[in-house]
Design an enzyme around this catalytic site. Structure first.
Site, PDB file in Angstrom:
ATOM      1  N   TYR A 104      47.391  36.062  39.541  1.00 38.70           N
ATOM      2  CA  TYR A 104      46.848  35.267  38.437  1.00 38.70           C
ATOM      3  C   TYR A 104      47.667  33.993  38.209  1.00 38.70           C
ATOM      4  O   TYR A 104      47.145  32.996  37.728  1.00 38.70           O
ATOM      5  CB  TYR A 104      46.854  36.074  37.135  1.00 38.70           C
ATOM      6  CG  TYR A 104      45.627  36.916  36.908  1.00 38.70           C
ATOM      7  CD1 TYR A 104      45.283  37.939  37.781  1.00 38.70           C
ATOM      8  CD2 TYR A 104      44.821  36.708  35.791  1.00 38.70           C
ATOM      9  CE1 TYR A 104      44.172  38.723  37.554  1.00 38.70           C
ATOM     10  CE2 TYR A 104      43.704  37.493  35.556  1.00 38.70           C
ATOM     11  CZ  TYR A 104      43.380  38.493  36.443  1.00 38.70           C
ATOM     12  OH  TYR A 104      42.279  39.269  36.209  1.00 38.70           O
ATOM     13  N   LYS A 142      49.441  48.602  46.883  1.00 39.29           N
ATOM     14  CA  LYS A 142      48.817  48.580  48.215  1.00 39.29           C
ATOM     15  C   LYS A 142      49.941  48.377  49.229  1.00 39.29           C
ATOM     16  O   LYS A 142      49.953  47.433  50.026  1.00 39.29           O
ATOM     17  CB  LYS A 142      47.762  47.453  48.261  1.00 39.29           C
ATOM     18  CG  LYS A 142      46.885  47.436  49.497  1.00 39.29           C
ATOM     19  CD  LYS A 142      45.896  48.585  49.589  1.00 39.29           C
ATOM     20  CE  LYS A 142      45.188  48.554  50.943  1.00 39.29           C
ATOM     21  NZ  LYS A 142      44.343  49.747  51.179  1.00 39.29           N
ATOM     22  N   ASP A 196      43.047  51.649  46.452  1.00 39.64           N
ATOM     23  CA  ASP A 196      41.704  52.092  46.843  1.00 39.64           C
ATOM     24  C   ASP A 196      41.522  53.579  46.529  1.00 39.64           C
ATOM     25  O   ASP A 196      40.494  54.001  45.994  1.00 39.64           O
ATOM     26  CB  ASP A 196      41.422  51.790  48.330  1.00 39.64           C
ATOM     27  CG  ASP A 196      42.556  52.176  49.268  1.00 39.64           C
ATOM     28  OD1 ASP A 196      43.621  52.600  48.781  1.00 39.64           O
ATOM     29  OD2 ASP A 196      42.365  52.061  50.495  1.00 39.64           O
ATOM     30  N   ASP A 255      43.469  44.751  36.102  1.00 38.00           N
ATOM     31  CA  ASP A 255      42.225  44.175  35.598  1.00 38.00           C
ATOM     32  C   ASP A 255      41.035  44.987  36.104  1.00 38.00           C
ATOM     33  O   ASP A 255      40.153  45.376  35.334  1.00 38.00           O
ATOM     34  CB  ASP A 255      42.112  42.716  36.070  1.00 38.00           C
ATOM     35  CG  ASP A 255      40.796  42.084  35.648  1.00 38.00           C
ATOM     36  OD1 ASP A 255      40.425  42.232  34.471  1.00 38.00           O
ATOM     37  OD2 ASP A 255      40.132  41.458  36.501  1.00 38.00           O
ATOM     38  N   ASP A 293      38.560  48.358  34.028  1.00 39.68           N
ATOM     39  CA  ASP A 293      37.117  48.348  33.784  1.00 39.68           C
ATOM     40  C   ASP A 293      36.477  49.682  34.184  1.00 39.68           C
ATOM     41  O   ASP A 293      35.472  50.097  33.600  1.00 39.68           O
ATOM     42  CB  ASP A 293      36.425  47.206  34.551  1.00 39.68           C
ATOM     43  CG  ASP A 293      36.387  45.910  33.739  1.00 39.68           C
ATOM     44  OD1 ASP A 293      37.290  45.707  32.910  1.00 39.68           O
ATOM     45  OD2 ASP A 293      35.442  45.104  33.942  1.00 39.68           O
TER      46      ASP A 293
HETATM   47  C1  IPM Z   1      40.644  40.985  31.018  1.00 42.45           C
HETATM   48  C2  IPM Z   1      39.749  39.852  31.407  1.00 42.45           C
HETATM   49  C3  IPM Z   1      40.606  38.610  31.672  1.00 42.45           C
HETATM   50  C4  IPM Z   1      41.539  38.931  32.814  1.00 42.45           C
HETATM   51  C5  IPM Z   1      39.807  37.327  31.941  1.00 42.45           C
HETATM   52  C6  IPM Z   1      38.852  37.010  30.818  1.00 42.45           C
HETATM   53  C7  IPM Z   1      40.726  36.163  32.197  1.00 42.45           C
HETATM   54  O1  IPM Z   1      38.952  40.198  32.492  1.00 42.45           O
HETATM   55  O2  IPM Z   1      41.435  40.815  30.071  1.00 42.45           O
HETATM   56  O3  IPM Z   1      40.551  42.042  31.635  1.00 42.45           O
HETATM   57  O4  IPM Z   1      41.137  38.852  33.987  1.00 42.45           O
HETATM   58  O5  IPM Z   1      42.688  39.239  32.549  1.00 42.45           O
HETATM   59 MG    MG Z   2      39.069  42.277  33.001  1.00 44.60          MG
END
Ligand code: IPM
Ligand code: MG
Length: 362
Positions: A141, A187, A219, A243, A247
């Site tokens: 990032y 990884k 993975d 990140d 999710d």
């Molecule tokens: C998160 C989001 C952010 C990230 C984006 C909006 C920059 O996806 O906080 O998970 O990738 O960190």
């Molecule tokens: Mg995110």
């Protein structure tokens, strides 16, 4: 005690869910005798519209003088074609950097009554209670060099020992206060940065002999999270893996709208739901406010030394769910008429939670 809180609603559903979180914040302040000076600022797309910058100078001044930051979401289709440094997302990344919050705690807790709301079978997800500790200020990032021309683009995944060590210590300490199990995700079969990551985590492990550490390749971890999510307690990983994997946590709990987060380690904690701006449902009063409200609980725990407020809020959320209240994202297969369940707007859901925070025995 008076604390200053920067209130940054941002874009999309951000203002809707954060307004509800704010009411719960003020209520808990009254209950626990804390007074807050809540000051609003712009971030993301709205800040671009008003100030031509996703993190404009007034917001920088505001967060620098605040004890904690409560954030909604940033981003939207309108800004997709802007160059990287001008995008709404850059405002959030710059904010994390400015505050120095290198450890991002993302709890994934499956509320019992929601086990059926997940696309993963109920018997697999029921009882899941884990926390991702995502490194937030390093890796791809922020790594340089970074460039793009018409034919070639470059990002850099880079970590120093100190960057890994400090986030690893947060993760080990957290594991120590929970079930004593830490999984480090990398990884290391392919990436140099991951080899250093693994070595450093192993070295830090010596400071925490009572925590059981294991390592997973990312993975495999993505697969294990769906196959046996209950096997995880605390998971520590780099910025981009964190990140992506967090999710997946949204699938386990039934909706990304449920998940809160805390970014800590710097000058002031940053608290935000992880669901993002959800432009498709913005302004419709149907967004799930639980991620934002639970983030307030994390604020009390990590910035104000009152973990009991986090517990109180979590119990209130549990009661609201147990009584059948569901925002649309939590309705099985998008149906609206299921006996025992009440389809709730953002405000209705928040009102029920508010009531149970105010009076836990109501
Ligand atoms: C998160 C989001 C952010 C990230 C984006 C909006 C920059 O996806 O906080 O998970 O990738 O960190
Ligand atoms: Mg995110």
């Amino acid at each position: 005690m008076n604390s200053k809180i920067a209130y940054l609603p941002g874009d999309g559903v951000g203002p809707e869910v954060l307004g509800e979180a704010r009411r719960v914040l003020e209520l808990c302040g009254r209950i626990y005798n804390r007074s807050f000076d809540i000051v609003e600022g712009d971030i993301g797309g709205v800040a671009i519209d008003k100030h031509d910058s996703p993190l404009p100078p007034p917001t920088v001044d505001l967060v620098k003088s605040s004890d904690a930051v409560l954030l909604g979401a940033v981003g939207g289709p309108k800004y997709d074609s802007l160059p990287g440094p001008k995008k709404p997302e850059r405002g959030l990344l710059n904010l994390r950097e400015l505050l120095g919050n290198y450890a991002n705690l993302r709890p994934v807790y499956v509320y019992d009554a929601l086990a059926d709301s997940s696309n993963v079978r109920a018997e697999i997800v029921r009882g899941v209670d884990m926390v991702f500790v995502r490194e937030l200020l390093g890796g791809i990032y922020f790594g340089t060099p970074r460039s793009r021309d018409d034919n070639r683009a470059l990002d850099t995944e880079v970590y120093t020992v100190e960057e890994v060590r400090r986030v690893a210590r947060v993760a080990f300490s957290l594991a120590q206060s929970r079930r004593g199990k830490l999984t480090s995700v990398d990884k290391a079969n392919v990436l140099e940065s991951s080899i250093l990551w693994r070595q450093t985590v192993n070295a830090v492990a010596k400071e925490f002999p009572n925590v059981a550490l294991d390592h997973l390749y990312v993975d495999n971890c993505a697969m294990q999270l769906i196959l046996k999510p209950k096997s995880f307690d605390v998971v520590v990983t780099n910025n981009i893996f964190g990140d992506i994997l967090s999710d997946e946590g949204g699938v386990l709990v039934g909706s990304l709208g449920m998940l809160p987060s805390a970014a800590i380690g710097g000058t002031a904690g940053l608290y935000e739901p992880i669901h993002g701006s959800a432009p498709d449902i913005a302004g419709k009063s149907i967004a799930n406010p639980i991620g934002a409200i639970a983030s307030v609980g994390m604020m009390f725990e990590h910035s104000f030394g009152l973990p009991e407020v986090g517990t109180r809020i979590q119990r209130a959320i549990t009661k609201a769910i147990d009584q059948g209240y569901r925002t649309r994202d939590l309705m099985p297969q998008g149906s609206v008429n299921i006996s025992g369940l009440t389809l709730a707007t953002t405000r209705q859901m928040a009102d029920v939670i508010y009531k149970f925070v105010e009076n836990p025995d109501a």
